[in-house]
Design an enzyme around this catalytic site. Structure first.
Site, PDB file in Angstrom:
ATOM      1  N   SER A 123       6.387  -5.510  53.451  1.00  0.00           N
ATOM      2  CA  SER A 123       7.610  -6.466  53.906  1.00  0.00           C
ATOM      3  C   SER A 123       8.129  -6.183  55.407  1.00  0.00           C
ATOM      4  O   SER A 123       7.258  -5.781  56.527  1.00  0.00           O
ATOM      5  CB  SER A 123       8.414  -6.529  53.054  1.00  0.00           C
ATOM      6  N   ASP A 176       2.849 -15.401  47.947  1.00  0.00           N
ATOM      7  CA  ASP A 176       4.121 -15.032  48.396  1.00  0.00           C
ATOM      8  C   ASP A 176       4.753 -15.966  49.020  1.00  0.00           C
ATOM      9  O   ASP A 176       4.465 -16.832  49.764  1.00  0.00           O
ATOM     10  CB  ASP A 176       3.616 -14.009  49.535  1.00  0.00           C
ATOM     11  N   HIS A 210       5.341 -11.765  46.418  1.00  0.00           N
ATOM     12  CA  HIS A 210       5.898 -10.740  47.431  1.00  0.00           C
ATOM     13  C   HIS A 210       5.864  -9.478  46.701  1.00  0.00           C
ATOM     14  O   HIS A 210       7.092  -8.861  46.453  1.00  0.00           O
ATOM     15  CB  HIS A 210       7.011 -11.280  47.992  1.00  0.00           C
TER      16      HIS A 210
END
Length: 231
Positions: A123, A176, A210
């Site tokens: 991320s 995601d 995610h």
């Protein structure tokens, strides 16, 4: 902006997963493997560690994050939005990159050359890894960029330090909802204008949000084995 004088406090805030042999490479979370994933990934990385590789997992500072209603949370830089056209925290991104370079400098002074260092992260950590590697004067061993994007993308390719032979593995979950896989794919295409296109690999994982999955971690391990081979 954090310069080399910040390397000691940064390392004090890092979790290190040591190899079981003499370490000849490093990987960092967002080296040797310098992993800009952070403390929370130390256990996961232990599962894919190699005996000659040390994983360094520095911890992001707690800062107010605009996207989180200015609440304090661990973050490498402020986030105003997660779309490609969202405003960006340019000074914060550059400051964070300097702090990661300080760790690379520290490793280099202690015997692990930069070409034996991979930086990577998940991320925001992956985003910082991309930006740091592309703007570093060092020729690094590679970049692991998971579920992320390229910060300050409009400044590239001119912002690049010019290292064309930089291996990059991008991984992204196809479900995601926070950073859509399309953003990852767009980033991969942008990277092919910055480094040799053959150096960029983009992999997506069906059903993954995610987060990571076992196949992704296996691909990460394969990348590390390829670009940080035992000497």
């Amino acid at each position: 902006m954090c310069g080399n004088n910040m390397s000691v406090p940064l390392l004090a805030e890092a979790v290190t997963v040591s190899g079981t042999e003499k370490e000849t490479a490093a990987v960092s979370r967002n080296q040797t493997l310098l992993n800009i994933w952070g403390h929370g990934w130390a256990e996961t990385l232990t599962g894919i560690r190699l005996p000659h590789v040390k994983f360094i997992c520095p911890h992001a500072p707690r800062i107010p994050v605009t996207l989180n209603m200015k609440s304090m949370m661990p973050a490498w830089f402020d986030l105003m939005g997660l779309s490609p056209d969202a405003p960006e925290d340019e000074s914060g991104i550059k400051r964070a990159a300097e702090s990661i370079r300080a760790i690379i400098d520290h490793e280099a002074r202690n015997g692990i050359p930069p070409h034996r260092i991979i930086i990577g992260g998940f991320s925001q950590g992956g985003a910082l890894s991309l930006y740091t590697a592309l703007t570093s004067h060092y020729q690094l061993a590679g970049v692991l960029a998971l579920s992320c994007w390229l910060p300050l993308h409009r400044s590239f390719p001119s912002a690049s330090s010019g290292h064309k032979n930089l291996p990059i593995l991008q991984c992204h979950g196809e479900m995601d909802m926070m950073i859509p896989v399309q953003f990852g794919a767009m980033t991969a295409e942008k990277l092919k204008y910055i480094v040799d296109p053959q150096m960029v690999t983009f992999k997506s994982y069906p059903g993954v949000n995610h987060s990571s999955c076992p196949q992704e971690m296996a691909d990460v391990k394969e990348f590390i084995e390829k670009y940080l081979p035992r000497i």
